[in-house]
Design a protein around this motif. Structure first.
Motif, short mmCIF file in Angstrom:
data_model
loop_
_atom_site.label_atom_id
_atom_site.label_comp_id
_atom_site.label_asym_id
_atom_site.label_seq_id
_atom_site.Cartn_x
_atom_site.Cartn_y
_atom_site.Cartn_z
N UNK A 143 18.09 25.46 22.84
CA UNK A 143 17.82 25.78 21.56
C UNK A 143 18.80 27.10 21.31
N UNK A 144 19.16 27.85 22.38
CA UNK A 144 19.79 28.98 22.40
C UNK A 144 21.64 28.41 22.09
N UNK A 145 22.33 28.88 21.44
CA UNK A 145 22.09 30.04 20.25
C UNK A 145 21.75 29.55 18.90
N UNK A 146 21.98 28.26 18.65
CA UNK A 146 21.80 27.63 17.37
C UNK A 146 20.97 26.61 16.92
N UNK B 81 8.60 22.41 1.73
CA UNK B 81 9.40 22.69 2.71
C UNK B 81 8.97 22.92 4.11
N UNK B 82 9.69 22.21 5.22
CA UNK B 82 9.47 22.28 6.43
C UNK B 82 10.18 23.70 7.17
N UNK B 83 9.62 24.23 7.71
CA UNK B 83 10.12 25.51 8.24
C UNK B 83 10.17 25.42 9.83
N UNK B 84 11.18 25.71 10.56
CA UNK B 84 11.28 25.46 11.99
C UNK B 84 11.83 26.77 12.81
N UNK B 85 11.44 27.10 13.88
CA UNK B 85 12.04 27.93 14.68
C UNK B 85 13.31 27.57 15.41
N UNK B 86 14.14 28.51 15.59
CA UNK B 86 15.26 28.07 16.13
C UNK B 86 15.31 27.70 17.75
N UNK B 87 14.16 28.56 18.21
CA UNK B 87 13.99 28.33 19.62
C UNK B 87 12.89 26.90 19.74
N UNK B 88 12.67 26.10 18.70
CA UNK B 88 11.95 24.86 18.78
C UNK B 88 12.85 23.96 19.75
#
Ligand SMILES: Nc1nc2c(c(=O)[nH]1)N[C@H]1C(S)=C(S)[C@@H](COP(=O)(O)O)O[C@H]1N2
Ligand SMILES: [Mo]
Length: 376
Positions: free
Chosen positions: A360-363, A142-149
């Motif tokens: 990236x903000x908000x989603x 599984x690839x995890x990512x930050x919403x702020x990427x």
């Protein structure tokens, strides 16, 4: 906006970051042209500098990782071993991005760790690490990512996680019909919530292993949540000690009052890893390579366009799962001049990645990753 994130290049052996990683760091800190601007998940307060993690404490609390009931097949040959600049299929733990609202907690002894499942449940539960180890274990790529990427950013990584099913545990706690949110938290003050309906059969887990090792401390030792298809800020609580069944109209996670969206499904994206934006290449035989992700369905195709030409189908790397990234590349005969390179992904439902650019903000950021290289 406050940068609460820690972008760790290699907390184990501090070294000079590569140019690409430096872009990641500067990007993560929102620094462009020497001006500290907005970023991370943070909101409206002072900007902090890059946080040095120092030499990582060796975790004295080791335990033998259990084996999965049905281990996944051995990893295929990684195309990155032969394609220059391509991200590895699996991100090594030491180079995995890290996002935290503050300092890591003191190392947690699995012998004293407990997970409480509380709130709107008929059957509140407290489980110990020994209880956890007795549960059926499975592996998940599984690839995890930050919403702020940002588009093209490096706050993302792909790992082979080991853990037990989260949905089974929640079922045992018997959520009341009124509950609509799974809100997990750690002792650090972090919390993350997602809809109970997201436990729809997807392989959400309480993870205890990452790439064949117990979770590294900075990634949540001894246990964290991993929920495929959701950004970390709504799901991936590290050092998790409590899961509360609650309602979105009563409370939300840490980042929502700070401006981030209540729901955080991970957006489909593609990233050009190579060449780097702004690079100078020599004319002739060259290549373009990167990674793309499209939870939950997975990547069907990646297309590349050079200087407004036709879209070219990229060659694709191995499929690990619907929520693991997929590597891609094309061979390219670079001709002289400035070349604008664009990549876009198509998922297995046939949806083409949107070209509409969003921050990236908000989603979560979106849009086609675009770079310019000069061939001279
Ligand atoms: N305890 C705790 N868990 C957390 C966070 C945090 O600040 N504290 N950050 C979340 C966010 S925003 C992300 S993107 C992922 C990052 O996981 P990683 O640091 O292992 O890459 O962890 C999530 N889990
Ligand atoms: Mo995040």
């Amino acid at each position: 906006m406050r940068c609460a994130s820690v972008y760790s290049v290699s907390p184990i052996k501090p070294r000079n970051p590569t140019r690409r990683e430096l872009f990641g760091i500067l990007g993560a800190l929102g620094i462009a042209g020497g001006v500290a601007a907005t970023i991370g998940h943070g909101a409206k307060s002072a900007t902090t500098g890059i946080k040095k993690l120092g030499t990582a404490a060796v975790n004295k609390f080791k335990f033998a990782l259990p084996t999965a009931q049905k281990p996944l097949p051995a990893l295929p040959t990684d195309p990155a071993t032969t394609i220059d600049g391509l991200s590895p299929l699996i991100t090594p733990n030491a180079g995995f991005y890290q996002i935290d609202i503050g300092d890591n907690p003191a190392p947690i002894d699995p012998a004293t760790w407990e997970l409480k499942i509380t709130g709107m449940v008929k059957n509140p539960m407290t489980i110990t690490f020994a209880d956890l180890l007795k549960r059926p274990m499975f592996e998940l790529d599984d690839t995890i990512s930050c919403v702020s990427n940002d588009v093209g950013g490096f706050l993302i990584g792909n790992a082979r996680w080991l853990g037990c099913r989260l949905d089974d545990l929640i079922k045992e706690a018997q959520p009341l019909p009124s509950a609509d949110q799974v809100l997990s938290s750690s002792s650090t003050g972090f919390s993350a919530g997602f809809p109970l309906t997201a436990l729809d059969g997807r392989d959400a887990m309480i993870a205890i292993g990452m790439n064949g090792e117990p979770l590294p401390e900075k990634h949540g030792f001894p246990a964290r949540l991993i929920v495929p298809g959701l950004y970390g800020y709504v799901s991936a609580t590290k050092w998790v000690t409590q899961i509360e069944l609650t309602r979105f109209d009563i409370k939300t996670g840490y980042w929502q009052p700070r401006g981030w969206a209540v729901l955080g499904p991970t957006k489909m994206e593609s990233r050009i890893d190579y060449p780097a934006n702004g690079a100078t290449l020599t004319p002739g035989s060259a290549h373009i390579a990167g990674v793309a992700w499209a939870p939950l369905s997975g990547i069907k195709a990646v297309q590349v366009r050079i200087n407004e030409g036709d879209w070219i189908d990229a060659e694709l790397g191995p499929v690990l799962s619907g929520t693991a990234w997929r590597q891609w590349w094309i061979k390219w005969n670079a001709s002289k001049g400035d070349q604008t390179i664009v990549a876009r992904a198509i998922n297995n439902d046939g949806t083409v990645q949107t070209s509409t650019i969003k921050d990236s903000l908000p989603d979560g950021a979106q849009g086609w990753h675009t770079i310019i290289v000069s061939v001279a």
